[in-house]
Design a protein around this motif. Structure first.
Motif, PDB file in Angstrom:
ATOM      1  N   ASP A  58      49.926  29.385  15.963  1.00 32.89           N
ATOM      2  CA  ASP A  58      50.290  28.599  17.132  1.00 32.89           C
ATOM      3  C   ASP A  58      50.638  27.156  16.776  1.00 32.89           C
ATOM      4  O   ASP A  58      51.477  26.535  17.427  1.00 32.89           O
ATOM      5  CB  ASP A  58      49.124  28.577  18.140  1.00 32.89           C
ATOM      6  N   MET A  59      49.963  26.619  15.768  1.00 32.80           N
ATOM      7  CA  MET A  59      50.113  25.208  15.410  1.00 32.80           C
ATOM      8  C   MET A  59      49.885  25.062  13.912  1.00 32.80           C
ATOM      9  O   MET A  59      49.083  25.786  13.332  1.00 32.80           O
ATOM     10  CB  MET A  59      49.069  24.381  16.180  1.00 32.80           C
ATOM     11  N   THR A  60      50.582  24.095  13.299  1.00 33.28           N
ATOM     12  CA  THR A  60      50.368  23.812  11.884  1.00 33.28           C
ATOM     13  C   THR A  60      49.740  22.439  11.712  1.00 33.28           C
ATOM     14  O   THR A  60      49.863  21.561  12.562  1.00 33.28           O
ATOM     15  CB  THR A  60      51.677  23.885  11.066  1.00 33.28           C
ATOM     16  N   PHE A  61      49.087  22.302  10.567  1.00 34.86           N
ATOM     17  CA  PHE A  61      48.427  21.049  10.206  1.00 34.86           C
ATOM     18  C   PHE A  61      48.681  20.803   8.730  1.00 34.86           C
ATOM     19  O   PHE A  61      48.129  21.486   7.876  1.00 34.86           O
ATOM     20  CB  PHE A  61      46.938  21.152  10.525  1.00 34.86           C
ATOM     21  N   TYR A  74      58.193  16.508   7.981  1.00 34.45           N
ATOM     22  CA  TYR A  74      57.360  17.660   8.356  1.00 34.45           C
ATOM     23  C   TYR A  74      57.690  18.095   9.780  1.00 34.45           C
ATOM     24  O   TYR A  74      57.913  19.279  10.048  1.00 34.45           O
ATOM     25  CB  TYR A  74      55.887  17.281   8.197  1.00 34.45           C
ATOM     26  N   CYS A  75      57.737  17.149  10.690  1.00 33.67           N
ATOM     27  CA  CYS A  75      58.010  17.488  12.096  1.00 33.67           C
ATOM     28  C   CYS A  75      59.420  18.020  12.296  1.00 33.67           C
ATOM     29  O   CYS A  75      59.648  18.841  13.183  1.00 33.67           O
ATOM     30  CB  CYS A  75      57.753  16.267  12.982  1.00 33.67           C
ATOM     31  N   THR A  76      60.346  17.581  11.484  1.00 33.37           N
ATOM     32  CA  THR A  76      61.733  18.054  11.583  1.00 33.37           C
ATOM     33  C   THR A  76      61.894  19.454  10.994  1.00 33.37           C
ATOM     34  O   THR A  76      62.570  20.299  11.570  1.00 33.37           O
ATOM     35  CB  THR A  76      62.679  17.079  10.850  1.00 33.37           C
ATOM     36  N   GLY A  80      57.500  24.355  16.038  1.00 31.73           N
ATOM     37  CA  GLY A  80      56.265  24.540  16.787  1.00 31.73           C
ATOM     38  C   GLY A  80      55.358  23.324  16.833  1.00 31.73           C
ATOM     39  O   GLY A  80      55.651  22.275  16.261  1.00 31.73           O
ATOM     40  N   PRO A  81      54.243  23.481  17.526  1.00 33.40           N
ATOM     41  CA  PRO A  81      53.277  22.390  17.658  1.00 33.40           C
ATOM     42  C   PRO A  81      52.672  21.992  16.311  1.00 33.40           C
ATOM     43  O   PRO A  81      52.503  22.817  15.416  1.00 33.40           O
ATOM     44  CB  PRO A  81      52.203  22.985  18.581  1.00 33.40           C
ATOM     45  N   LYS A  82      52.357  20.693  16.210  1.00 31.61           N
ATOM     46  CA  LYS A  82      51.805  20.150  14.968  1.00 31.61           C
ATOM     47  C   LYS A  82      50.642  19.209  15.274  1.00 31.61           C
ATOM     48  O   LYS A  82      50.667  18.485  16.259  1.00 31.61           O
ATOM     49  CB  LYS A  82      52.878  19.385  14.204  1.00 31.61           C
ATOM     50  N   LEU A  83      49.647  19.220  14.383  1.00 27.32           N
ATOM     51  CA  LEU A  83      48.475  18.360  14.496  1.00 27.32           C
ATOM     52  C   LEU A  83      48.578  17.204  13.508  1.00 27.32           C
ATOM     53  O   LEU A  83      48.856  17.424  12.324  1.00 27.32           O
ATOM     54  CB  LEU A  83      47.198  19.161  14.198  1.00 27.32           C
ATOM     55  N   ALA A  84      48.346  15.991  14.006  1.00 29.85           N
ATOM     56  CA  ALA A  84      48.245  14.809  13.141  1.00 29.85           C
ATOM     57  C   ALA A  84      46.769  14.453  13.022  1.00 29.85           C
ATOM     58  O   ALA A  84      46.054  14.406  14.022  1.00 29.85           O
ATOM     59  CB  ALA A  84      49.014  13.642  13.750  1.00 29.85           C
ATOM     60  N   ASN A  85      46.328  14.197  11.806  1.00 30.73           N
ATOM     61  CA  ASN A  85      44.937  13.836  11.552  1.00 30.73           C
ATOM     62  C   ASN A  85      44.879  12.335  11.291  1.00 30.73           C
ATOM     63  O   ASN A  85      45.273  11.874  10.233  1.00 30.73           O
ATOM     64  CB  ASN A  85      44.406  14.616  10.354  1.00 30.73           C
ATOM     65  N   MET A  86      44.392  11.585  12.270  1.00 31.48           N
ATOM     66  CA  MET A  86      44.354  10.131  12.177  1.00 31.48           C
ATOM     67  C   MET A  86      42.971   9.695  11.701  1.00 31.48           C
ATOM     68  O   MET A  86      42.062   9.470  12.502  1.00 31.48           O
ATOM     69  CB  MET A  86      44.685   9.497  13.535  1.00 31.48           C
ATOM     70  N   LEU A  87      42.832   9.623  10.409  1.00 24.72           N
ATOM     71  CA  LEU A  87      41.559   9.277   9.772  1.00 24.72           C
ATOM     72  C   LEU A  87      41.665   7.876   9.179  1.00 24.72           C
ATOM     73  O   LEU A  87      42.379   7.668   8.192  1.00 24.72           O
ATOM     74  CB  LEU A  87      41.226  10.298   8.677  1.00 24.72           C
ATOM     75  N   GLU A  88      40.973   6.940   9.792  1.00 25.71           N
ATOM     76  CA  GLU A  88      41.004   5.573   9.288  1.00 25.71           C
ATOM     77  C   GLU A  88      40.544   5.548   7.830  1.00 25.71           C
ATOM     78  O   GLU A  88      39.583   6.224   7.467  1.00 25.71           O
ATOM     79  CB  GLU A  88      40.103   4.663  10.132  1.00 25.71           C
TER      80      GLU A  88
END
Length: 164
Positions: A58-61, A74-76, A80-88
């Motif tokens: 359903d979604m990639t990471f 990556y998004c291009t 499908g849906p994509k997850l961004a991991n915003m880790l300071e």
């Protein structure tokens, strides 16, 4: 590579079988993650994400893209849906939610932001307490705290069912 794709396929098949029994949309979201960027490079990681989508996720990471350009690519390249991991302090640039959306991300995770901010607030509060200083500037008013944690609603429900 093939084993990772087959694991995603197995999860997707299980989701689909569940949904046949209980209805469309009732099964788990299949989020397929790859850490291949670190070990095999960007192009290989993109290939994996595409293969995961072809397998039905359903979604990639894509873990830890290093630049905004990699994030955009990556998004291009991956549907499908994509997850961004915003880790300071992580490897991925931290972008505002609106910019992530414009690039093509569907969801953003901030896995340590609230935990880290909470720890910092607790340490600051404890330092003030230890030095005998007031904590008024760091804390919420008591009534607001009760609302946030649900005490006010609980008290209303308690009155509603009172026998007195």
């Amino acid at each position: 590579f093939e084993e990772a794709v087959m694991r995603v396929k197995a999860a997707c098949d299980a989701r689909d079988e569940y949904e046949q029994l209980y209805g469309e949309g009732s099964g788990p979201l299949i989020l397929a993650r790859t850490d291949a960027l670190e070990t095999n490079g960007f192009d290989h990681a993109i290939e994996r994400c595409i293969a995961f989508r072809d397998a039905g996720c359903d979604m990639t990471f894509l873990e830890a893209p290093r630049t905004v350009e990699q994030m955009k690519e990556y998004c291009t390249k991956v549907s499908g849906p994509k997850l961004a991991n915003m880790l300071e302090y992580g490897k991925t640039p931290i972008l505002p939610p609106e910019e992530l959306k414009e690039i093509g991300y569907t969801m953003a995770a901030y896995p340590l932001t609230l935990l880290s901010a909470s720890i910092k607030a607790m340490q600051e509060s404890l330092d003030l307490i230890k030095s005998g200083q007031p904590t008024d500037d760091l804390i919420m008013p008591f009534d607001e705290t009760k609302d946030v944690v649900g005490f006010t609603q609980y008290a209303a429900e308690e009155k509603r069912y009172s026998v007195e």
